[in-house]
Scaffold this motif. Structure first.
Motif, PDB file in Angstrom:
ATOM      1  N   ARG A 261       1.922 -32.065 -45.738  1.00  0.00           N
ATOM      2  CA  ARG A 261       1.406 -31.383 -44.547  1.00  0.00           C
ATOM      3  C   ARG A 261       0.108 -30.647 -44.859  1.00  0.00           C
ATOM      4  NH1 ARG A 261       7.114 -29.824 -43.398  1.00  0.00           N
ATOM      5  NH2 ARG A 261       6.622 -27.722 -44.132  1.00  0.00           N
ATOM      6  N   GLN A 262       0.015 -30.072 -46.050  1.00  0.00           N
ATOM      7  CA  GLN A 262      -1.209 -29.358 -46.415  1.00  0.00           C
ATOM      8  C   GLN A 262      -2.403 -30.307 -46.460  1.00  0.00           C
ATOM      9  OE1 GLN A 262      -1.042 -27.373 -50.203  1.00  0.00           O
ATOM     10  NE2 GLN A 262      -3.051 -26.417 -49.979  1.00  0.00           N
ATOM     11  N   VAL A 263      -2.226 -31.461 -47.077  1.00  0.00           N
ATOM     12  CA  VAL A 263      -3.336 -32.425 -47.150  1.00  0.00           C
ATOM     13  C   VAL A 263      -3.754 -32.863 -45.756  1.00  0.00           C
ATOM     14  CG1 VAL A 263      -4.019 -34.720 -47.938  1.00  0.00           C
ATOM     15  CG2 VAL A 263      -2.750 -33.203 -49.474  1.00  0.00           C
TER      16      VAL A 263
ATOM     17  N   PRO B  48      -5.443 -23.064 -34.856  1.00  0.00           N
ATOM     18  CA  PRO B  48      -4.154 -23.525 -34.326  1.00  0.00           C
ATOM     19  C   PRO B  48      -3.838 -24.976 -34.656  1.00  0.00           C
ATOM     20  CG  PRO B  48      -5.781 -23.382 -32.570  1.00  0.00           C
ATOM     21  CD  PRO B  48      -6.400 -22.750 -33.780  1.00  0.00           C
ATOM     22  N   ILE B  49      -4.842 -25.817 -34.753  1.00  0.00           N
ATOM     23  CA  ILE B  49      -4.595 -27.231 -35.052  1.00  0.00           C
ATOM     24  C   ILE B  49      -3.997 -27.372 -36.445  1.00  0.00           C
ATOM     25  CG2 ILE B  49      -5.753 -29.429 -35.519  1.00  0.00           C
ATOM     26  CD1 ILE B  49      -7.661 -28.777 -33.211  1.00  0.00           C
ATOM     27  N   GLN B  50      -4.623 -26.740 -37.414  1.00  0.00           N
ATOM     28  CA  GLN B  50      -4.140 -26.823 -38.789  1.00  0.00           C
ATOM     29  C   GLN B  50      -2.775 -26.163 -38.935  1.00  0.00           C
ATOM     30  OE1 GLN B  50      -7.099 -25.762 -37.773  1.00  0.00           O
ATOM     31  NE2 GLN B  50      -8.696 -26.946 -38.831  1.00  0.00           N
ATOM     32  N   ALA B  51      -2.586 -25.029 -38.249  1.00  0.00           N
ATOM     33  CA  ALA B  51      -1.323 -24.299 -38.372  1.00  0.00           C
ATOM     34  C   ALA B  51      -0.144 -25.129 -37.865  1.00  0.00           C
ATOM     35  CB  ALA B  51      -1.413 -22.988 -37.604  1.00  0.00           C
TER      36      ALA B  51
ATOM     37  N   GLY C 235       4.821 -28.035 -39.687  1.00  0.00           N
ATOM     38  CA  GLY C 235       5.709 -29.150 -39.378  1.00  0.00           C
ATOM     39  C   GLY C 235       6.138 -29.189 -37.923  1.00  0.00           C
ATOM     40  N   ASP C 236       5.317 -28.632 -37.012  1.00  0.00           N
ATOM     41  CA  ASP C 236       5.652 -28.660 -35.593  1.00  0.00           C
ATOM     42  C   ASP C 236       5.791 -30.105 -35.104  1.00  0.00           C
ATOM     43  OD1 ASP C 236       5.421 -25.940 -35.734  1.00  0.00           O
ATOM     44  OD2 ASP C 236       3.670 -25.781 -34.414  1.00  0.00           O
ATOM     45  N   ARG C 237       6.668 -30.303 -34.150  1.00  0.00           N
ATOM     46  CA  ARG C 237       6.865 -31.647 -33.602  1.00  0.00           C
ATOM     47  C   ARG C 237       5.903 -31.970 -32.473  1.00  0.00           C
ATOM     48  NH1 ARG C 237      13.443 -32.638 -33.430  1.00  0.00           N
ATOM     49  NH2 ARG C 237      13.793 -32.346 -35.679  1.00  0.00           N
ATOM     50  N   GLU C 238       5.271 -30.944 -31.910  1.00  0.00           N
ATOM     51  CA  GLU C 238       4.298 -31.186 -30.856  1.00  0.00           C
ATOM     52  C   GLU C 238       3.233 -30.100 -30.884  1.00  0.00           C
ATOM     53  OE1 GLU C 238       6.036 -31.101 -26.986  1.00  0.00           O
ATOM     54  OE2 GLU C 238       6.830 -29.074 -27.200  1.00  0.00           O
ATOM     55  N   SER C 239       2.106 -30.437 -30.276  1.00  0.00           N
ATOM     56  CA  SER C 239       1.019 -29.492 -30.087  1.00  0.00           C
ATOM     57  C   SER C 239       0.463 -29.751 -28.700  1.00  0.00           C
ATOM     58  CB  SER C 239      -0.057 -29.676 -31.166  1.00  0.00           C
ATOM     59  OG  SER C 239      -1.099 -28.728 -31.012  1.00  0.00           O
ATOM     60  N   GLY C 240      -0.700 -29.204 -28.414  1.00  0.00           N
ATOM     61  CA  GLY C 240      -1.267 -29.423 -27.096  1.00  0.00           C
ATOM     62  C   GLY C 240      -2.416 -28.500 -26.813  1.00  0.00           C
ATOM     63  N   VAL C 241      -2.761 -28.403 -25.542  1.00  0.00           N
ATOM     64  CA  VAL C 241      -3.860 -27.564 -25.074  1.00  0.00           C
ATOM     65  C   VAL C 241      -3.339 -26.666 -23.967  1.00  0.00           C
ATOM     66  CG1 VAL C 241      -6.037 -27.572 -23.773  1.00  0.00           C
ATOM     67  CG2 VAL C 241      -5.720 -29.154 -25.679  1.00  0.00           C
ATOM     68  N   THR C 242      -3.732 -25.404 -24.015  1.00  0.00           N
ATOM     69  CA  THR C 242      -3.442 -24.468 -22.936  1.00  0.00           C
ATOM     70  C   THR C 242      -4.755 -23.998 -22.328  1.00  0.00           C
ATOM     71  OG1 THR C 242      -1.474 -23.666 -24.106  1.00  0.00           O
ATOM     72  CG2 THR C 242      -2.297 -22.321 -22.275  1.00  0.00           C
ATOM     73  N   ILE C 243      -4.892 -24.150 -21.017  1.00  0.00           N
ATOM     74  CA  ILE C 243      -6.005 -23.530 -20.291  1.00  0.00           C
ATOM     75  C   ILE C 243      -5.522 -22.151 -19.867  1.00  0.00           C
ATOM     76  CG2 ILE C 243      -7.653 -23.710 -18.403  1.00  0.00           C
ATOM     77  CD1 ILE C 243      -7.813 -26.027 -20.407  1.00  0.00           C
ATOM     78  N   MET C 244      -6.210 -21.110 -20.341  1.00  0.00           N
ATOM     79  CA  MET C 244      -5.740 -19.751 -20.106  1.00  0.00           C
ATOM     80  C   MET C 244      -6.836 -18.880 -19.504  1.00  0.00           C
ATOM     81  SD  MET C 244      -5.858 -18.097 -23.926  1.00  0.00           S
ATOM     82  CE  MET C 244      -6.206 -16.483 -23.256  1.00  0.00           C
TER      83      MET C 244
ATOM     84  N   LEU D  24       0.433 -22.164 -26.218  1.00  0.00           N
ATOM     85  CA  LEU D  24       0.637 -20.718 -26.271  1.00  0.00           C
ATOM     86  C   LEU D  24       2.017 -20.338 -25.744  1.00  0.00           C
ATOM     87  CD1 LEU D  24      -2.918 -19.643 -25.088  1.00  0.00           C
ATOM     88  CD2 LEU D  24      -1.947 -19.314 -27.366  1.00  0.00           C
ATOM     89  N   PRO D  25       2.625 -19.276 -26.338  1.00  0.00           N
ATOM     90  CA  PRO D  25       2.040 -18.306 -27.269  1.00  0.00           C
ATOM     91  C   PRO D  25       2.102 -18.716 -28.738  1.00  0.00           C
ATOM     92  CG  PRO D  25       4.235 -17.601 -26.729  1.00  0.00           C
ATOM     93  CD  PRO D  25       3.981 -18.852 -25.917  1.00  0.00           C
ATOM     94  N   ARG D  26       2.514 -19.951 -29.040  1.00  0.00           N
ATOM     95  CA  ARG D  26       2.514 -20.395 -30.428  1.00  0.00           C
ATOM     96  C   ARG D  26       1.079 -20.686 -30.862  1.00  0.00           C
ATOM     97  NH1 ARG D  26       5.895 -21.384 -34.336  1.00  0.00           N
ATOM     98  NH2 ARG D  26       5.710 -23.149 -35.778  1.00  0.00           N
ATOM     99  N   TRP D  27       0.732 -20.141 -32.013  1.00  0.00           N
ATOM    100  CA  TRP D  27      -0.552 -20.345 -32.665  1.00  0.00           C
ATOM    101  C   TRP D  27      -1.737 -19.803 -31.868  1.00  0.00           C
ATOM    102  CZ3 TRP D  27       1.305 -20.278 -36.967  1.00  0.00           C
ATOM    103  CH2 TRP D  27       2.313 -21.140 -37.407  1.00  0.00           C
TER     104      TRP D  27
END
Length: 308
Positions: free
Chosen positions: A219-221, A120-123, A128-137, A112-115
């Motif tokens: 990326r869509q597949v 959010p996982i699919q987005a 083409g994001d280079r990283e993702s993760g988890v936010t505890i909010m 956060l605040p992205r997605w």
């Protein structure tokens, strides 16, 4: 701590199990009601309900919480230290958000605040994001707008799928929520810049538009695996596409045209994408070689464009 757990799909199960294993007193698990599933349309409980009942935790399945005064009163009477929320799927009214001593803590599958939002996982993969993760909010009345407590990051590779990222983030979320409850940090507001939203997916999001670039199609597949899945049309049939691989081969053929005998397909940017797993109606997903033994797809065959 004395907790309520609120979640529905597989993503939430590792967190529930981790909190139980850590010794927290989970007095109730909220989840969405059983839904019809399978050919017989029998009611099927959610993964969280199955997991909670296996742990001996009381389960509640209200259809809505917004004006459910009886549920608000029940929730308040629990005298909770905190409520942990993970992909629950129902909106919590302010009267419930404010009830636990430490509020309601959400395990959100993005940085956060992205997605913010439902997918959010699919987005992250689609973009083409280079990283993702988890936010505890710390939850508030907005859509994933609450203050952040803890975050964890994971790199995305060119072969990351929504399925693999889902599993990685579910495990990460379970670990992070246990760490967060061990010593709740001071919340910090989300940045005002960089806000993006991930809308809820529909089946139509899986339709392949062959006039897109090879990177967009790849990326869509990967983003739509396993749901809603991607699909195209071949000889009047809907064909599901399970996996693809970009290839460094250029082609002047029209987008969607098969350009070799092993399902190499021309894309909109003059490059090509090889279909490696696919499924015809009434059959299981199979490798491309097995598919081609049962159905000839000669060079020059064209997968339908969306409005062809």
């Amino acid at each position: 701590m004395r907790l309520a757990f609120m979640g529905t799909p597989d993503f939430a199960v590792p967190a529930l199990q981790a909190l139980h294993a850590a010794g927290h007193e989970i007095v109730v698990a909220y989840t969405q009601p059983p839904r019809p599933a399978g050919r017989g349309k029998a009611l099927r409980p959610s993964p969280v309900q199955v997991a909670a009942e296996a742990l001996g935790i009381e389960v509640r399945t209200p259809l809505s919480l917004r004006r459910n005064v009886a549920e608000h009163e029940y929730f308040a009477a629990l005298k909770l230290d905190a409520a942990v929320v993970a992909a629950y799927g129902l909106i919590l009214p302010s009267v419930m958000l404010d009830t636990p001593t430490h509020g309601c803590l959400n395990i959100h599958a993005s940085l956060l605040p992205r997605w913010r939002g439902a997918a959010p996982i699919q987005a992250a993969i689609l973009a083409g994001d280079r990283e993702s993760g988890v936010t505890i909010m710390q939850m508030d009345a907005g859509l994933d707008t609450g203050a952040m407590l803890v975050e964890g990051r994971v790199a995305l590779t060119p072969r990351t799928t929504a399925s693999s990222l889902h599993d990685d983030l579910a495990a990460m979320g379970a670990r992070l929520i246990v760490e967060t409850l061990r010593d709740i940090p001071l919340p910090r507001p989300q940045p005002e810049e960089g806000v993006t939203y991930a809308a809820r997916l529909t089946r139509e999001d899986g339709r392949l538009h062959w006039d897109k670039t090879v990177q967009e199609l790849d990326r869509q597949v990967r983003a739509m695996t396993p749901w809603p899945g991607t699909f195209t049309r071949l000889a009047g049939q809907t064909i599901k596409i399970g996996a693809v691989m970009p290839e460094h081969v250029t082609s002047s053929a029209a987008p969607g045209t098969v350009v070799d005998d092993r399902l190499l397909v021309a894309c909109g940017d003059g490059t090509t994408l090889r279909i490696t797993r696919l499924q015809r109606p009434g059959r299981g997903m199979m490798e491309a070689d097995a598919f081609l033994r049962g159905q000839d797809v000669p060079v020059g065959t064209r997968f339908d464009l969306p409005h062809a």
